[in-house]
Design a protein around this motif. Structure first.
Motif, PDB file in Angstrom:
ATOM      1  N   PHE A  42       0.832  -1.208   0.000  1.00  0.00           N
ATOM      2  CA  PHE A  42       0.000   0.000   0.000  1.00  0.00           C
ATOM      3  C   PHE A  42       0.865   1.256   0.000  1.00  0.00           C
ATOM      4  O   PHE A  42       0.515   2.262  -0.639  1.00  0.00           O
TER       5      PHE A  42
ATOM      6  N   ALA B  22       1.961   1.661  -3.557  1.00  0.00           N
ATOM      7  CA  ALA B  22       0.880   2.182  -4.394  1.00  0.00           C
ATOM      8  C   ALA B  22       0.657   3.667  -4.146  1.00  0.00           C
ATOM      9  O   ALA B  22       0.475   4.459  -5.086  1.00  0.00           O
ATOM     10  N   GLY B  23       0.672   4.079  -2.883  1.00  0.00           N
ATOM     11  CA  GLY B  23       0.494   5.490  -2.562  1.00  0.00           C
ATOM     12  C   GLY B  23       1.601   6.348  -3.116  1.00  0.00           C
ATOM     13  O   GLY B  23       1.361   7.449  -3.635  1.00  0.00           O
TER      14      GLY B  23
ATOM     15  N   LEU C   4      -4.015   5.804   0.292  1.00  0.00           N
ATOM     16  CA  LEU C   4      -3.254   4.548   0.212  1.00  0.00           C
ATOM     17  C   LEU C   4      -2.148   4.491   1.259  1.00  0.00           C
ATOM     18  O   LEU C   4      -1.928   3.444   1.897  1.00  0.00           O
TER      19      LEU C   4
ATOM     20  N   VAL D 292      -3.693   3.704   4.540  1.00  0.00           N
ATOM     21  CA  VAL D 292      -3.938   2.263   4.723  1.00  0.00           C
ATOM     22  C   VAL D 292      -2.648   1.560   5.136  1.00  0.00           C
ATOM     23  O   VAL D 292      -2.654   0.683   6.011  1.00  0.00           O
ATOM     24  N   ALA D 293      -1.528   1.957   4.526  1.00  0.00           N
ATOM     25  CA  ALA D 293      -0.235   1.368   4.896  1.00  0.00           C
ATOM     26  C   ALA D 293       0.077   1.619   6.371  1.00  0.00           C
ATOM     27  O   ALA D 293       0.541   0.717   7.088  1.00  0.00           O
TER      28      ALA D 293
END
Length: 310
Positions: free
Chosen positions: A189, A192-193, A243, A246-247
């Protein structure tokens, strides 16, 4: 004029042009030591990941050493990547106002000399990589496929910034690989972010060359988004923050990391408010300011790691 003293168009007030020996200046320019912002932007996801992984492990004993190795590796490999980019783009760079003063199109070095220098920088990067565990070494080597492909993407897709994001965000995986010997969902994540963040800030950067790129057939998200860039950046930056959030949630961080993310988000928001896509100097300043945005998040993650280790 001595070719070695001729500065690159968007490099001002730097130590390379003022203090470096004349013979070294073209090579330092190839490695972007006169414009180190890209090295910082490559480094920051490494530091985020290393700090988050140290917090997960509740052990910061190796964090300073890993942070130093990532610093050296980021500057070496960004230099090698930029040299590769300049070799592959040498004919295109000659047609763009901002890039025709780069060392190869300006005649400061030949493509063969640049290639030899690229190999030297890559060896420095390899020396750094070999300090890590086997899983991290394999993970680092895997990124070279993306790095090699990136310069050609602007010829075939309006999303070269996505491929740049895949390459520049690889460090978000490396911190976990180095510290824990694995890649957790939190790292994915974070990766991705970071990718979405890179697409956003490099879109601003690409607006500097939008008119020249349009004339010579080079593609970019700046041309794709056009007048909708503010909306696109709002979506991209919001997604990046979500994102990364979320990480942090998966990494079970404490309040300093959340504070760092909030500061990071606020910085990105003010970039969007200030952006004027026709103002090239402003686009460059806002692009460069992402170092400070990333350092705010880094500070929060570092403090979180220290608190959890204690």
């Amino acid at each position: 004029m001595n070719l070695a003293t001729a500065r690159v168009a968007d490099a001002t007030g730097n130590w390379v042009d003022s203090w470096a020996p004349l013979w070294s200046r073209p090579y330092l320019r190839l490695a972007r030591f006169d414009r180190p912002i890209g090295s910082w932007l490559l480094l920051l996801p490494c530091w985020w990941s290393a700090a988050l992984a140290a917090g997960v492990a509740r052990d910061v004993s190796q964090l300073p050493w890993f942070a130093l190795l990532f610093f050296i590796g980021a500057f070496a490999m960004r230099g090698a990547g930029c040299t590769w980019n300049d070799i592959t783009d040498r004919d295109l760079d000659d047609k763009v106002e901002r890039t025709r003063s780069r060392p190869i199109p300006a005649g400061q070095v030949t493509a063969k000399q640049a290639a030899a220098f690229m190999v030297l920088q890559s060896l420095v990067g390899l020396a750094v990589l070999l300090q890590f565990n086997g899983f991290a070494i394999a993970t680092g080597i895997a990124s070279l496929i993306i790095v090699a492909a990136y310069p050609f993407m602007k010829r075939i897709t309006y999303w070269p910034q996505l491929v740049l994001g895949l390459a520049f965000s690889w460090g978000a995986l490396m911190g976990f690989a180095v510290t824990l010997g694995r890649i957790d969902p939190a790292a994915l994540f974070l990766y991705a972010g970071s990718i979405v963040w890179v697409i956003g800030y490099d879109t601003m950067y690409a607006h500097q060359d939008a008119e020249d790129d349009l004339m010579i057939g080079i593609k970019s998200t700046a041309l794709l988004f056009g007048e909708r860039t503010h909306l696109a950046l709002s979506v991209l930056y919001a997604l990046a923050v979500a994102l990364i959030g979320v990480a942090l949630l998966l990494g079970e961080v404490r309040w300093p990391a959340w504070l760092g993310l909030a500061a990071f988000a606020a910085h990105l928001a003010q970039q969007i408010v200030r952006l004027r896509i026709k103002d090239s100097p402003l686009c460059l300043r806002l692009f460069k300011s992402n170092r400070e945005a990333g350092l705010l998040l880094t500070a929060g993650l570092l403090l979180d790691a220290v608190l959890r280790a204690g």
